[in-house]
Design a protein around this motif. Structure first.
Motif, PDB file in Angstrom:
ATOM      1  N   UNK A 180      -6.253 -33.226 -14.294  1.00 33.07           N
ATOM      2  CA  UNK A 180      -7.696 -31.740 -13.767  1.00 33.07           C
ATOM      3  C   UNK A 180      -7.283 -31.947 -12.863  1.00 33.07           C
ATOM      4  N   UNK A 181      -8.019 -32.582 -11.572  1.00 31.99           N
ATOM      5  CA  UNK A 181      -7.678 -32.447 -10.485  1.00 31.99           C
ATOM      6  C   UNK A 181      -7.047 -32.280  -9.629  1.00 31.99           C
ATOM      7  N   UNK A 182      -6.152 -31.944 -10.075  1.00 27.09           N
ATOM      8  CA  UNK A 182      -4.847 -31.087  -9.913  1.00 27.09           C
ATOM      9  C   UNK A 182      -4.787 -30.606 -10.305  1.00 27.09           C
ATOM     10  N   UNK A 183      -4.706 -30.091 -11.600  1.00 26.84           N
ATOM     11  CA  UNK A 183      -4.868 -28.473 -12.205  1.00 26.84           C
ATOM     12  C   UNK A 183      -5.519 -27.248 -10.975  1.00 26.84           C
ATOM     13  N   UNK A 184      -7.120 -27.968 -11.340  1.00 28.54           N
ATOM     14  CA  UNK A 184      -8.145 -27.666 -10.718  1.00 28.54           C
ATOM     15  C   UNK A 184      -7.725 -27.502  -9.123  1.00 28.54           C
ATOM     16  N   UNK A 218     -18.170 -24.939 -12.652  1.00 31.17           N
ATOM     17  CA  UNK A 218     -17.506 -24.354 -14.156  1.00 31.17           C
ATOM     18  C   UNK A 218     -16.210 -24.494 -14.567  1.00 31.17           C
ATOM     19  N   UNK A 219     -15.178 -23.609 -13.581  1.00 32.05           N
ATOM     20  CA  UNK A 219     -13.939 -24.055 -13.547  1.00 32.05           C
ATOM     21  C   UNK A 219     -12.848 -25.517 -13.953  1.00 32.05           C
ATOM     22  N   UNK A 220     -13.863 -26.630 -12.928  1.00 32.30           N
ATOM     23  CA  UNK A 220     -13.760 -28.219 -13.339  1.00 32.30           C
ATOM     24  C   UNK A 220     -13.677 -28.581 -14.775  1.00 32.30           C
ATOM     25  N   UNK A 221     -15.114 -28.039 -15.271  1.00 30.04           N
ATOM     26  CA  UNK A 221     -15.121 -28.617 -16.507  1.00 30.04           C
ATOM     27  C   UNK A 221     -14.362 -27.730 -17.684  1.00 30.04           C
ATOM     28  N   UNK A 222     -13.938 -26.833 -17.477  1.00 25.03           N
ATOM     29  CA  UNK A 222     -13.055 -26.043 -18.597  1.00 25.03           C
ATOM     30  C   UNK A 222     -12.152 -26.257 -18.323  1.00 25.03           C
ATOM     31  N   UNK A 223     -11.310 -26.488 -17.465  1.00 25.49           N
ATOM     32  CA  UNK A 223     -10.312 -27.153 -17.252  1.00 25.49           C
ATOM     33  C   UNK A 223      -9.874 -28.508 -18.380  1.00 25.49           C
ATOM     34  N   UNK A 224     -11.147 -29.457 -17.616  1.00 29.27           N
ATOM     35  CA  UNK A 224     -10.965 -30.696 -18.394  1.00 29.27           C
ATOM     36  C   UNK A 224     -11.328 -30.152 -19.899  1.00 29.27           C
ATOM     37  N   UNK A 225     -12.092 -29.616 -20.119  1.00 30.38           N
ATOM     38  CA  UNK A 225     -12.250 -29.656 -21.923  1.00 30.38           C
ATOM     39  C   UNK A 225     -11.190 -29.313 -22.610  1.00 30.38           C
ATOM     40  N   UNK A 271      -3.777 -32.485  -3.561  1.00 33.97           N
ATOM     41  CA  UNK A 271      -3.945 -31.799  -4.191  1.00 33.97           C
ATOM     42  C   UNK A 271      -4.126 -30.065  -3.384  1.00 33.97           C
ATOM     43  N   UNK A 272      -5.115 -29.812  -3.325  1.00 29.85           N
ATOM     44  CA  UNK A 272      -6.261 -28.902  -1.948  1.00 29.85           C
ATOM     45  C   UNK A 272      -4.051 -28.546  -1.173  1.00 29.85           C
ATOM     46  N   UNK A 273      -4.493 -29.403  -0.717  1.00 28.69           N
ATOM     47  CA  UNK A 273      -3.764 -29.113   0.262  1.00 28.69           C
ATOM     48  C   UNK A 273      -1.826 -28.838  -0.422  1.00 28.69           C
ATOM     49  N   UNK A 274      -1.576 -30.234  -1.013  1.00 29.09           N
ATOM     50  CA  UNK A 274      -0.179 -29.555  -1.745  1.00 29.09           C
ATOM     51  C   UNK A 274       0.667 -28.873  -2.088  1.00 29.09           C
ATOM     52  N   UNK A 275      -0.815 -27.883  -3.105  1.00 26.09           N
ATOM     53  CA  UNK A 275      -0.270 -26.307  -4.060  1.00 26.09           C
ATOM     54  C   UNK A 275      -0.426 -25.357  -3.032  1.00 26.09           C
TER      55      UNK A 275
END
Lengths: 307, 307
Positions: free
Chosen positions: B226-230, B178-185, B266-270
């Protein structure tokens, strides 16, 4: 067995000798010297001055590896990559276990303090920063590298207040000593009539944690509100740890443990409010530490039996 | 030994029989029936249909006590305080261990999946919500009541987005499906020109996680942002767990594990960005799960040997 333990603080060393029950037989203090060489020398001297003992353990602030290397310490100037375990073991001709000071305090509180007889305990030390230690299934757990329990740098506010560690929104910016003062200054911005301000000599910028505590003890309404908001921040981090680890007890130590009566109510109330599925589980108890400033030294003395 | 395991999902049961190496010998699926009595009956039937086996274990979504009582489950309508352990043990005349489904998945990934040969592992399942399991010092750790690993309800944004659990700012509102969709919207609100919107039929409200994934796979710049923010949200929770537990490996499972290539960078970088004292420690590795949707059933089959 007479076991010696030394807690290395930013300003002082505290050394103790304990018996098998954890009772303190001897206690000595020394000013913390500057620099790694002086630190090692003074530790050797203090250990000798503690008199005859069968073992020695040392607690230090900062990141300590499982083999006793102090990687770095924000409170000990010039100390980096100090192989304290090897140095002290060589000096005494016997293994000298080294661990993080908050981990030592956790061990002591678990063995002979507020967490006595518990099997799953999390200790959180609320001082200038936040540290801690974890007991799971009846053993102290240090993590892969020995760095478990660095609770203070859990991020609780993305893009939040800057932390000296270089990141933002770390828990210890909100729920430790500096957090309390910060909340107070914010509150005084809107409502400056408060005993807190009088105690700080009339200057908002000079308001510190002890002013909040004293004003709250005297019943100042705004100070009590500040304590409540602060209790919410403490509870938030405890809830995160409870959701992850499901302990039976939290033991709160560090400087703030000196006035538990002020904090315990708000922390427990907010904990209940923020915990996931609070109605479906027994809640962990939340207690304040019992061993005071000696916890670290007592735990250091106990390291040998728990390493 | 032939060990049977059943993973109870919101829509289907997945049953397996494994050998001593964890290899799946038999696999069966059934639709999840409605109500606690039908659930127990269907479990008994499925276990019998799996053929001869020496032991049985069951994984269920929700809060499961250490004695096998399912306290409640958001995904199983009408199921509350169901003493599944006792019911199934009575039906089969032998102990049937029950545990949380994510805990089962963690056990399987630790034994024969991405966490093979690790001693300190944290598994995080990123699906509709977030669950997980913890291995410390070479054993699965369940916490005092069996509720350890409820990572999804760690609060990462005080006063943040509402969660169906009744609180606000839970990690799973940001770092799960749900977070992924939320960030996208949110992102589409500012910049509506994106393949994501096309895939969702032109309506921002209809954008879901799979549209983001597909658009990102096709190279859509906004979807990649969006994937990066997620990835940052996922990393934030992992960092909090690393600061607390210092594991050697994180294993990421759940629905998002189906497209690891998109997320791992993205997950590893963050993670590196947000971890406390990143330069002073070996970092835990971050890997995606290897057993796919069978992880829960395989882990359930393994419960007997690890309870």
């Amino acid at each position: 067995m007479r076991r010696a333990g030394i807690d290395v603080g930013g300003t002082k060393f505290l050394g103790v000798v304990i018996d098998d029950d954890g009772t303190v037989l001897t206690e000595l203090r020394r000013a913390t010297p500057v620099g790694p060489e002086a630190l090692v020398e003074e530790l050797v001297l203090l250990a000798n001055d503690l008199g005859s003992h069968d073992s020695l353990g040392v607690g230090v602030p900062g990141l300590v590896t499982r083999t006793g290397i102090l990687r770095s310490s924000p409170h000990l100037a010039g100390v980096e990559e100090l192989d304290l375990g090897r140095r002290l073991s060589a000096a005494f001709g016997a293994a000298v276990p080294i661990d993080n000071d908050a981990t030592c305090a956790a061990l002591a509180e678990w063995q002979v303090g507020a967490g006595r007889a518990s099997v799953d305990m999390v200790m959180v030390t609320l001082g200038t920063g936040i540290g801690g230690g974890i007991v799971i299934d009846g053993r102290l757990r240090r993590g892969r590298n020995g760095f478990a329990g660095e609770f203070g740098h859990m991020v609780v506010v993305p893009d939040g207040v800057e932390c000296p560690c270089g990141r933002r929104g770390c828990w210890e910016r909100y729920a430790a000593g500096t957090g309390l003062a910060h909340i107070a200054r914010e509150a005084l911005g809107d409502r400056p009539r408060s005993r807190m301000l009088e105690l700080a000599g009339g200057s908002v910028d000079l308001v510190r944690g002890e002013h909040v505590q004293r004003a709250a003890s005297e019943g100042d309404p705004l100070a009590l509100e500040v304590i409540d908001r602060f209790g919410r921040w403490v509870a938030l981090g405890l809830v995160n740890l409870a959701n992850a680890l499901d302990p039976e007890i939290f033991v709160l130590g560090g400087g703030l443990a000196a006035t538990p009566d002020l904090y315990l109510g708000p922390i427990r109330t907010w904990f209940h409010e923020l915990l996931y599925a609070p109605e479906l589980r027994p809640h962990p108890s939340i207690e304040f530490a019992q061993l005071g400033e000696r916890a670290g030294a007592i735990g250091a003395a106990m390291l040998g039996a728990h390493h």
